[in-house]
Design an enzyme around this catalytic site. Structure first.
Site, PDB file in Angstrom:
ATOM      1  N   SER A 104       0.840  -1.196   0.000  1.00 33.32           N
ATOM      2  CA  SER A 104       0.000   0.000   0.000  1.00 33.32           C
ATOM      3  C   SER A 104       0.882   1.256   0.000  1.00 33.32           C
ATOM      4  CB  SER A 104      -0.969  -0.055   1.184  1.00 33.32           C
ATOM      5  OG  SER A 104      -2.009   0.882   1.059  1.00 33.32           O
ATOM      6  N   ASP A 154      -9.978  -4.460  -4.815  1.00 40.03           N
ATOM      7  CA  ASP A 154      -9.203  -3.417  -4.148  1.00 40.03           C
ATOM      8  C   ASP A 154      -9.274  -2.143  -4.982  1.00 40.03           C
ATOM      9  OD1 ASP A 154      -7.210  -1.776  -3.068  1.00 40.03           O
ATOM     10  OD2 ASP A 154      -5.661  -3.313  -3.096  1.00 40.03           O
ATOM     11  N   HIS A 188      -8.029  -5.228  -0.265  1.00 36.72           N
ATOM     12  CA  HIS A 188      -6.843  -4.501   0.171  1.00 36.72           C
ATOM     13  C   HIS A 188      -6.455  -4.938   1.577  1.00 36.72           C
ATOM     14  CE1 HIS A 188      -4.120  -1.054  -0.299  1.00 36.72           C
ATOM     15  NE2 HIS A 188      -4.269  -0.875   1.002  1.00 36.72           N
TER      16      HIS A 188
END
Length: 323
Positions: A171, A264, A294
């Site tokens: 991320s 995601d 995610h």
């Protein structure tokens, strides 16, 4: 470049969540916890840490677990090293945790880092880079690159082989890793691999995955906006430091391994970055796990795909170090 909205499972569109993912989302909804972005900052950080602790598998026992500090541009950077053996001259993987540049830390990536150390046969080093809003972007990037520079120059003092070095993250940590890899190329620091789990590589583009999954998963549009608002206001030097998709050139950057979750908001960004790297002649391996969301790599107690992703990256590191 702007894409048309895709189906949103929260609004009657076809759901592609796996049964385990749907069960996890239902459980979170029933628990009724306030969203991260609606909590005071200190509580938000604690909530995320507790959440990862509840969903990730426990760390594996390691032959080496060492806490130390790395000199940084604004003071000492806390770091932790994991290795499954005491072997000398180990290859090293610098891992940068996720959390929107605002939350997360060494403790929220420890479980996966121990698996990567065991599977790859190398050492994994994670750092507590500075977080926003106390330290605006690019403070975290400056710490990340400083850590990589230190490993290249001083890693031997920890029994590490700087000629077999990789960088990665998930991320926001994937963003940092991608930008750090570009900075390493420019500084002449060789890397055998950059490993990116669902990185955020650009801002403002309404991709299909963003429109489809920013209201139906844990990474909501409101949370992403809250993260970005916390980071803004720093003395950013280059746009691509936050948006590596827009670097002037990707030629010569380290080979990439990119791991994505199908459901995601950031999935399309991962595909865009893979395409940009390939256009520049960079070798790319891309894996997308269907039906998961995610941060799935931190949900191993509930989602079997987490262990699959850890094993896949561990094997990719092992192969990169052997070349």
């Amino acid at each position: 470049m702007t894409s048309m909205p895709g189906p949103d499972p929260a609004n009657g569109g076809p759901s592609v969540f796996s049964s385990a993912t749907q069960a996890l989302l239902d459980s979170v909804k029933r628990a009724g916890f306030p969203p991260i972005h609606e909590q005071p900052l200190a509580q938000a950080r604690r909530s995320y840490s507790l959440g990862v602790g509840a969903t990730a598998l426990p760390p594996l026992p390691m032959a080496r677990v060492e806490d130390f500090h790395i000199p940084g541009p604004a003071g000492q950077i806390p770091a932790r090293l994991w290795a499954a053996s005491q072997a000398p001259d180990m290859p090293v993987f610098l891992y940068l945790h996720g959390g929107g540049f605002v939350i997360g830390g060494i403790d929220t990536c420890e479980a996966m880092c121990t698996v990567l150390a065991q599977r790859s046969g190398g050492a994994v080093v994670a750092i507590d880079y500075r977080l926003a809003p106390e330290h605006k972007f690019p403070a975290g990037l400056d710490d990340s690159f400083a850590a990589l520079q230190w490993l290249a120059a001083q890693g031997h003092t920890r029994g590490l082989d700087a000629s077999r070095m990789a960088v990665g993250g998930d991320s926001a940590g994937g963003t940092l890793a991608a930008s750090t890899a570009l900075m390493a190329r420019d500084a002449g620091i060789p890397l055998v691999l950059q490993a990116l789990f669902y990185p955020s590589v650009q801002l403002g583009m309404k991709t299909e995955s963003l429109m489809a999954y920013s209201r139906s998963t844990l990474l909501s549009w409101d949370l992403m906006h809250w993260f970005e608002k916390q980071t803004q206001g720093g003395a950013q030097r280059e746009r691509w430091h936050r948006e590596p998709l827009h670097a002037p050139s990707h030629t010569g950057v380290a080979p990439a391994w990119i791991g994505l979750a199908q459901c995601d908001p950031l999935t399309d960004e991962g595909h865009l970055y893979a395409a940009r790297l390939r256009e520049a002649g960079v070798p790319v391996v891309l894996r997308e796990w269907p039906g998961v969301i995610h941060d799935f790599i931190n949900m191993g107690r509930f989602l079997p795909e987490a262990a699959q992703a850890h094993d896949a990256l561990g094997e990719a590191l092992k192969q990169a170090w052997a070349r």
